[in-house]
Design an enzyme around this catalytic site. Structure first.
Site, short mmCIF file in Angstrom:
data_model
loop_
_atom_site.label_atom_id
_atom_site.label_comp_id
_atom_site.label_asym_id
_atom_site.label_seq_id
_atom_site.Cartn_x
_atom_site.Cartn_y
_atom_site.Cartn_z
N ARG A 189 11.27 28.34 70.89
CA ARG A 189 10.70 28.74 72.18
C ARG A 189 9.16 28.74 72.11
O ARG A 189 8.50 27.83 72.62
CB ARG A 189 11.25 30.13 72.58
CG ARG A 189 11.00 30.52 74.03
CD ARG A 189 9.62 31.07 74.32
NE ARG A 189 9.27 32.22 73.48
CZ ARG A 189 8.04 32.72 73.43
NH1 ARG A 189 7.06 32.22 74.16
NH2 ARG A 189 7.76 33.75 72.63
N HIS A 216 4.35 40.37 66.49
CA HIS A 216 4.37 38.94 66.86
C HIS A 216 2.95 38.42 66.68
O HIS A 216 2.12 38.53 67.58
CB HIS A 216 4.83 38.85 68.32
CG HIS A 216 4.90 37.48 68.89
ND1 HIS A 216 6.09 36.81 69.09
CD2 HIS A 216 3.94 36.64 69.35
CE1 HIS A 216 5.85 35.63 69.65
NE2 HIS A 216 4.55 35.50 69.81
N CYS A 257 0.31 28.89 73.25
CA CYS A 257 0.74 29.33 74.58
C CYS A 257 0.03 28.47 75.61
O CYS A 257 -1.19 28.36 75.60
CB CYS A 257 0.39 30.80 74.80
SG CYS A 257 0.84 31.35 76.46
N ASN A 298 2.22 30.29 65.61
CA ASN A 298 2.65 31.60 65.15
C ASN A 298 2.57 31.67 63.63
O ASN A 298 2.50 30.64 62.95
CB ASN A 298 4.12 31.83 65.53
CG ASN A 298 4.32 31.97 67.02
OD1 ASN A 298 4.29 30.99 67.74
ND2 ASN A 298 4.53 33.18 67.47
P1 HMG Z 1 5.19 31.82 90.98
O1 HMG Z 1 4.67 30.49 91.31
O2 HMG Z 1 4.36 33.01 91.37
O3 HMG Z 1 6.68 31.97 91.47
O4 HMG Z 1 5.39 31.85 89.39
P2 HMG Z 1 7.27 32.62 92.79
O5 HMG Z 1 7.93 33.91 92.45
O6 HMG Z 1 6.20 32.65 93.88
O7 HMG Z 1 8.37 31.54 93.21
C1 HMG Z 1 7.99 30.22 93.56
C2 HMG Z 1 9.16 29.29 93.39
O8 HMG Z 1 9.52 29.25 92.01
C3 HMG Z 1 10.41 29.70 94.13
O9 HMG Z 1 11.06 28.52 94.56
C4 HMG Z 1 11.26 30.37 93.09
O10 HMG Z 1 12.65 30.31 93.34
C5 HMG Z 1 10.91 29.54 91.88
P3 HMG Z 1 10.99 28.01 96.10
O11 HMG Z 1 11.57 29.16 96.90
O12 HMG Z 1 9.52 27.82 96.37
O13 HMG Z 1 11.79 26.75 96.06
N1 HMG Z 1 11.10 30.33 90.64
C6 HMG Z 1 11.85 29.94 89.60
N2 HMG Z 1 12.56 28.83 89.34
C7 HMG Z 1 13.23 28.78 88.17
N3 HMG Z 1 13.21 29.79 87.26
C8 HMG Z 1 12.51 30.90 87.47
C9 HMG Z 1 11.78 31.00 88.69
N4 HMG Z 1 10.99 31.97 89.19
C10 HMG Z 1 10.59 31.55 90.39
N5 HMG Z 1 12.52 31.88 86.57
C11 HMG Z 1 6.61 32.67 87.48
C12 HMG Z 1 5.85 33.05 88.76
C13 HMG Z 1 6.85 33.94 86.73
C14 HMG Z 1 7.92 32.03 87.88
C15 HMG Z 1 5.76 31.68 86.68
O14 HMG Z 1 4.50 32.23 86.52
C16 HMG Z 1 6.34 31.36 85.32
O15 HMG Z 1 7.39 30.76 85.21
N6 HMG Z 1 5.64 31.75 84.25
C17 HMG Z 1 6.10 31.52 82.88
C18 HMG Z 1 4.96 31.40 81.94
C19 HMG Z 1 5.46 31.25 80.53
O16 HMG Z 1 6.61 30.96 80.26
N7 HMG Z 1 4.54 31.47 79.54
C20 HMG Z 1 4.85 31.36 78.15
C21 HMG Z 1 5.71 32.48 77.62
S1 HMG Z 1 4.80 33.98 77.28
C22 HMG Z 1 4.18 33.76 75.67
O17 HMG Z 1 4.22 32.67 75.14
C23 HMG Z 1 3.65 34.96 74.92
C24 HMG Z 1 4.62 35.47 73.85
O18 HMG Z 1 4.90 34.47 72.89
C25 HMG Z 1 4.03 36.71 73.14
C26 HMG Z 1 2.59 36.48 72.66
O19 HMG Z 1 2.33 35.58 71.86
O20 HMG Z 1 1.76 37.28 73.11
C27 HMG Z 1 5.98 35.90 74.46
MG MG Z 2 3.64 34.02 71.18
#
Ligand code: HMG
Ligand code: MG
Length: 314
Positions: free
Chosen positions: A27, A220, A253, A262
């Site tokens: 992931r 992490h 990220c 990582n």
């Molecule tokens: P948004 O654009 O604000 O979404 O994104 P929304 O709520 O306004 O919805 C817009 C459209 O997206 C809608 O569709 C929703 O249905 C659809 P429409 O009605 O327009 O056709 N939608 C989705 N579709 C599929 N799956 C979903 C989903 N949610 C909404 N889950 C959102 C907000 C949260 C979705 C977006 O910002 C996002 O997906 N972000 C993910 C970012 C990400 O994955 N980052 C990496 C992971 S975090 C990380 O790596 C850190 C970590 O490792 C720890 C560390 O190192 O610190 C964990």
């Molecule tokens: Mg991370």
């Protein structure tokens, strides 16, 4: 080093007997890869990680496919690996839509991901910090109602590329909010890899003071400044027994450009086994997996241990 490619074992006092490695290579490791990795390769990667003895393997994210295109195949991938015996496969869910997608496939473990800072909440989730916590609240409740284990990530616990230093009390506020929602475990993210060991001790002590028990805390670390192992040792000395790592040191990220890989699982295992701490991981099989994955990605693994062990006979 002994002749068989394993560290000499010399235990040190004050450390846990066993550590659970939360493997994030499939992931966190892959989410930032620019070229699409075929679903079959991801599934094979997860199967090989399981074969190397890892029992918690974060499989993918049910996020918006436009935000993380590399993981857009979550629906296809998850069923290909969900029958691995004795392996927990947590998945990331950012909201109700993500949880629904994960539950529809029978996921037994999910992770919500919060930020300790406003800037990263906005960049990563398109929400303010409080808005994102409000989104998570019903997600955690629904997951718990269905008997699903919930991890709560907190990113930028030790520094933020936009805001600089992050005060520990700000991190503690987000951690206690996630605990109060019902998260089973927390993972303290050093997203951009800037933490040093004293900071880790300080945050863990503050969390204990705020009623967050060490048993529910995982760490992490990203390894940008080469501090991930030192920080891990500080956490182990505090009593932490869950450590996140990524096979081969893959990672980054997409929403924090200064994030690098990582902590490499092999580097972690080398240290833990050298200290006599059990992990259940076969270092040789794990290294072979990372060498194989590096071939798939077309560049060598950044892990020191992978490089040392794969060139051992030369
Ligand atoms: P948004 O654009 O604000 O979404 O994104 P929304 O709520 O306004 O919805 C817009 C459209 O997206 C809608 O569709 C929703 O249905 C659809 P429409 O009605 O327009 O056709 N939608 C989705 N579709 C599929 N799956 C979903 C989903 N949610 C909404 N889950 C959102 C907000 C949260 C979705 C977006 O910002 C996002 O997906 N972000 C993910 C970012 C990400 O994955 N980052 C990496 C992971 S975090 C990380 O790596 C850190 C970590 O490792 C720890 C560390 O190192 O610190 C964990
Ligand atoms: Mg991370």
């Amino acid at each position: 080093m002994s002749a068989d490619g394993l560290p000499m074992v010399v235990p040190a006092p004050g450390l846990p007997a066993r550590v659970r490695i939360h493997e994030v290579g499939a992931r966190d490791g892959l989410q930032n890869e620019k070229t699409a990795v075929p679903t079959a390769v991801k599934a094979e990667f997860i199967r090989r990680l399981a074969g190397a003895g890892l029992t918690t393997i974060e499989a993918t994210s049910f996020v918006h496919p436009k935000w993380v295109p590399q993981l857009a195949d979550a629906e296809e991938l998850f069923p290909q690996v969900s029958d691995l015996p004795g392996v927990a496969l947590p998945v990331l869910v950012p909201n109700r839509r993500g949880l629904d997608r994960a539950l529809a496939l029978g996921a037994g473990r999910v992770a919500v991901f919060a930020s300790a800072t406003e800037s990263f909440a906005k960049a990563n989730l398109n929400r303010t910090l409080d808005e994102s916590l409000a989104v998570f609240e019903p997600v955690v409740r629904q997951a718990k109602d269905q008997g699903v284990h919930v991890r709560g990530y907190v990113s930028m616990c030790f520094g933020d590329p936009w805001e600089g230093a992050v005060p520990a009390h700000q991190v503690a506020r987000v951690c206690t909010a996630l605990r109060d929602m019902g998260c089973d475990e927390l993972s303290l993210g050093d997203t951009i890899g800037v933490a040093t060991a004293g900071q880790v001790r300080e945050l863990l002590a503050l969390l204990n003071d705020r009623g967050v028990p060490t048993e529910m805390i995982g760490v992490h670390f990203h390894d940008t400044y080469g501090q991930a192992l030192a920080n891990t040792l500080a956490a182990l000395q505090h009593g932490v027994t869950t450590v996140d790592a990524s096979a081969g040191g893959l990672g980054g990220c997409p929403y924090a450009k200064s994030a690098t890989g990582n902590l490499a699982t092999e580097d972690l295992v080398w240290m833990l086994h050298g200290l006599g701490i059990a992990t259940g991981v076969d270092l040789g099989r794990l290294t072979a997996t990372s060498v194989w994955m590096a071939e798939q990605l077309g560049r060598p693994s950044p892990s020191r241990t992978v490089r040392a062990l794969s060139h051992k006979d030369q």
